[in-house]
Design a protein around this motif. Structure first.
Motif, PDB file in Angstrom:
ATOM      1  N   ASN A  17       0.805  -1.219   0.000  1.00 27.88           N
ATOM      2  CA  ASN A  17       0.000   0.000   0.000  1.00 27.88           C
ATOM      3  C   ASN A  17       0.841   1.274   0.000  1.00 27.88           C
ATOM      4  N   GLN A  20       2.562   2.938  -4.167  1.00 21.61           N
ATOM      5  CA  GLN A  20       1.985   3.928  -5.077  1.00 21.61           C
ATOM      6  C   GLN A  20       2.156   5.369  -4.606  1.00 21.61           C
ATOM      7  N   LEU A 158      -8.381  -1.179   1.984  1.00 27.70           N
ATOM      8  CA  LEU A 158      -7.366  -0.916   0.966  1.00 27.70           C
ATOM      9  C   LEU A 158      -6.639  -2.193   0.577  1.00 27.70           C
ATOM     10  N   GLN A 159      -6.358  -3.029   1.569  1.00 27.89           N
ATOM     11  CA  GLN A 159      -5.679  -4.290   1.311  1.00 27.89           C
ATOM     12  C   GLN A 159      -6.512  -5.185   0.391  1.00 27.89           C
ATOM     13  N   ASN A 160      -7.832  -5.061   0.474  1.00 30.16           N
ATOM     14  CA  ASN A 160      -8.732  -5.878  -0.337  1.00 30.16           C
ATOM     15  C   ASN A 160      -9.183  -5.176  -1.613  1.00 30.16           C
ATOM     16  N   GLY A 161      -8.528  -4.069  -1.932  1.00 25.60           N
ATOM     17  CA  GLY A 161      -8.805  -3.401  -3.195  1.00 25.60           C
ATOM     18  C   GLY A 161      -9.935  -2.391  -3.174  1.00 25.60           C
ATOM     19  N   ASP A 162     -10.498  -2.111  -1.996  1.00 26.51           N
ATOM     20  CA  ASP A 162     -11.599  -1.147  -1.905  1.00 26.51           C
ATOM     21  C   ASP A 162     -11.048   0.210  -1.477  1.00 26.51           C
ATOM     22  N   GLY A 163     -10.377   0.868  -2.409  1.00 24.81           N
ATOM     23  CA  GLY A 163      -9.775   2.162  -2.106  1.00 24.81           C
ATOM     24  C   GLY A 163     -10.791   3.232  -1.776  1.00 24.81           C
ATOM     25  N   HIS A 166     -11.699   2.945   1.895  1.00 27.27           N
ATOM     26  CA  HIS A 166     -10.539   3.424   2.661  1.00 27.27           C
ATOM     27  C   HIS A 166     -10.545   4.944   2.717  1.00 27.27           C
ATOM     28  N   SER A 190       0.547   5.087   3.167  1.00 26.37           N
ATOM     29  CA  SER A 190      -0.525   4.527   2.339  1.00 26.37           C
ATOM     30  C   SER A 190      -1.810   5.345   2.417  1.00 26.37           C
TER      31      SER A 190
END
Length: 237
Positions: A17, A20, A158-163, A166, A190
């Motif tokens: 995380n 980027q 965020l770890q599961n792709g749901d920015g 987050h 992050s």
């Protein structure tokens, strides 16, 4: 190092995380710098599970730094704030400059405010950041009040792709802390992405570590003869 040789910075990560936001900050402020990434994602998972930093974890972190130094980088930047308190003892083991991403951000906050809000998404990052702020203030003979909020559900989103979730959770906490604090810190690199999605800018400054850490590492290299003045100046734009 000659003026024409590109600076190489080793980035030490404990989570994907953080990759980027620091890469985007370098592209914005110092695009000519070459980045080398060194990752041990198991560190952050172990940290979340145990809630403590062990000697073995510090050794693993030092191993990443050793790999970076062996790769011939000019400077090393740690992107995980949870390990910042261990940087002073670790950096003495290496000849390459080692900088923690959040130290300059915390120093600025202590100088600029007395009521400071801290938001973290990793359980240990909040108390660690709070303790560092209080210690810096004590060293300056200053009294501060720190309010710390930890939002673990944002980390896992965020770890599961749901920015989006987050970012929304971070925005909610920023709005909440802005009511009583003069400055709000996002404890982890992050989290910086959440600032891009504010519909209305917060009523108080919100500090993140990517931009400040780039300035710090490049100024450190410049002072030690490891970088050009032009490269350090880019971070002040």
């Amino acid at each position: 190092m000659t003026e024409n040789k590109a600076i190489r910075i080793g980035l030490i990560h404990a989570t994907m995380n953080s990759v980027q936001p620091i890469c985007e900050a370098f592209r914005k402020h110092a695009p000519q710098v070459t980045l080398l990434h060194f990752m041990d994602e198991g560190l952050i998972f172990e940290l979340n599970e145990t809630g403590m930093i062990t000697t073995a974890m510090v050794r693993r972190l030092a191993s990443l730094i050793e790999r970076a130094e062996e790769s011939g980088v000019d400077g090393i930047l740690l992107t995980c704030s949870s390990f910042s308190p261990y940087v002073p003892q670790i950096r003495g083991l290496f000849s390459t400059p080692v900088v923690s991403a959040d130290t300059s951000m915390l120093e600025y906050a202590v100088q600029a405010a007395e009521r400071i809000g801290v938001i973290a998404t990793v359980g240990t990052a909040g108390p660690i950041t709070t303790e560092q702020l209080k210690q810096m203030a004590a060293d300056e003979g200053k009294t501060i009040k720190v309010r710390t909020e930890i939002v673990p559900e944002a980390f896992f989103a965020l770890q599961n792709g749901d920015g989006d979730r987050h970012d929304a959770l971070i925005r909610e906490k920023v709005a909440e802390l802005s009511a009583t604090c003069e400055i709000v810190l996002l404890a982890q690199m992050s989290m910086a992405r959440a600032l891009d999605s504010f519909a209305v800018q917060p009523s108080v400054p919100v500090l993140t570590s990517p931009d400040i850490s780039i300035r710090t590492i490049l100024e450190r290299l410049s002072m030690e003869g490891g970088g050009s003045g032009r490269q350090a100046d880019l971070t002040r734009k």
